[in-house]
Each structure stands twice: as C-alpha cells, then as structure tokens.
Design a protein around this motif. Structure first.
Motif, PDB file in Angstrom:
ATOM      1  N   ARG A  11       7.756  -5.690  -4.102  1.00 31.52           N
ATOM      2  CA  ARG A  11       6.991  -4.517  -3.677  1.00 31.52           C
ATOM      3  C   ARG A  11       6.063  -4.087  -4.809  1.00 31.52           C
ATOM      4  O   ARG A  11       6.361  -4.290  -5.975  1.00 31.52           O
ATOM      5  CB  ARG A  11       7.942  -3.381  -3.313  1.00 31.52           C
ATOM      6  N   ASP A  20       2.903   2.678  -1.534  1.00 26.06           N
ATOM      7  CA  ASP A  20       3.748   1.491  -1.637  1.00 26.06           C
ATOM      8  C   ASP A  20       3.158   0.375  -0.799  1.00 26.06           C
ATOM      9  O   ASP A  20       2.672   0.604   0.314  1.00 26.06           O
ATOM     10  CB  ASP A  20       5.172   1.791  -1.152  1.00 26.06           C
ATOM     11  N   ASP A  61       3.702  -3.932   0.401  1.00 25.93           N
ATOM     12  CA  ASP A  61       4.560  -5.110   0.503  1.00 25.93           C
ATOM     13  C   ASP A  61       3.750  -6.341   0.134  1.00 25.93           C
ATOM     14  O   ASP A  61       2.566  -6.448   0.457  1.00 25.93           O
ATOM     15  CB  ASP A  61       5.073  -5.295   1.941  1.00 25.93           C
ATOM     16  N   ARG A  87       2.428  -0.217   3.190  1.00 24.45           N
ATOM     17  CA  ARG A  87       3.600   0.096   4.030  1.00 24.45           C
ATOM     18  C   ARG A  87       3.262   1.255   4.965  1.00 24.45           C
ATOM     19  O   ARG A  87       2.624   2.207   4.559  1.00 24.45           O
ATOM     20  CB  ARG A  87       4.781   0.501   3.148  1.00 24.45           C
TER      21      ARG A  87
END
Length: 112
Positions: A78, A85, A87, A111
């Motif tokens: 991550r 955030d 991915d 995300r």
C-alpha cells in the motif's frame, strides 16, 4: 537518481507486505503497517473516471516512479501519497538503465 525524482519528486510512504498465518493455518499476505518506507517518487496520471451515477466507482490510477531497491513491495503493498491511501495494482516493473537512472514503475489506484 533520475532528474524527475531529484527535482520534482513528491514524498510518499510505502508499506511492504508480509506473510502471516491465519486461524486456519493458511499463509496470508497482509500490509505491514509497522514498517513504513519513506520515499521520494514521481507520479504520472494514467487514467481516471468520475462516478456520475449512484453506484459507480471513481477510478484514479497513477504510475509511481521510485528507486529500485524497495524490499517487500508487491501487489499486497500500500502507498500513502497526497493525503490518500493507494493500492498497488501492478507488480513493480524494473526499468534498467545507468546506475543513476534505473528505477521501478508501479501503478497505484486510489482506495475507495
């Protein structure tokens, strides 16, 4: 270090993945939030789409150019960048060049 990362790079935090054993005895990969790696990277927009109808998902994908020596970075890792955030959606792709210009290209997706 490439010119982009040295002069125009932005700070980001990369979280590695690690393998743990769940309650059933299976090995499962998870994000290791205890060992963040601070990096300076370049972010290039790849594609995006806004949700216009209820139920649709907004998609933001960027390509992250980062130094080639990050341990434990794979599809379960991550990234925290720009207050959000992200991915990792593609495995790190090694771009070979001179010692100063070689890097990894990693696609990341915001995300929801």
């Amino acid at each position: 270090m490439s010119f982009q990362r040295r002069r125009h790079g932005q700070p980001a935090t990369v979280y590695q993945s690690r393998t743990v054993t769940d309650s059933r005895g299976n090995d499962v990969k998870i994000v290791d939030l205890d060992a963040p790696i601070e990096v300076r990277a370049v972010f290039i927009p790849q594609r995006s789409s806004k949700a216009e109808v209820p139920g649709q998902a907004q998609i933001n994908v960027y390509r992250m150019i980062v130094r080639p020596d990050l341990p434990g970075v794979d599809l379960w890792s991550r990234v925290t960048w720009n207050g959000r955030d992200w991915d990792v959606v593609t495995p790190p792709s090694h771009r070979h060049g001179t010692r100063r210009t070689r890097h990894w290209s990693i696609d990341i997706r915001e995300r929801p």
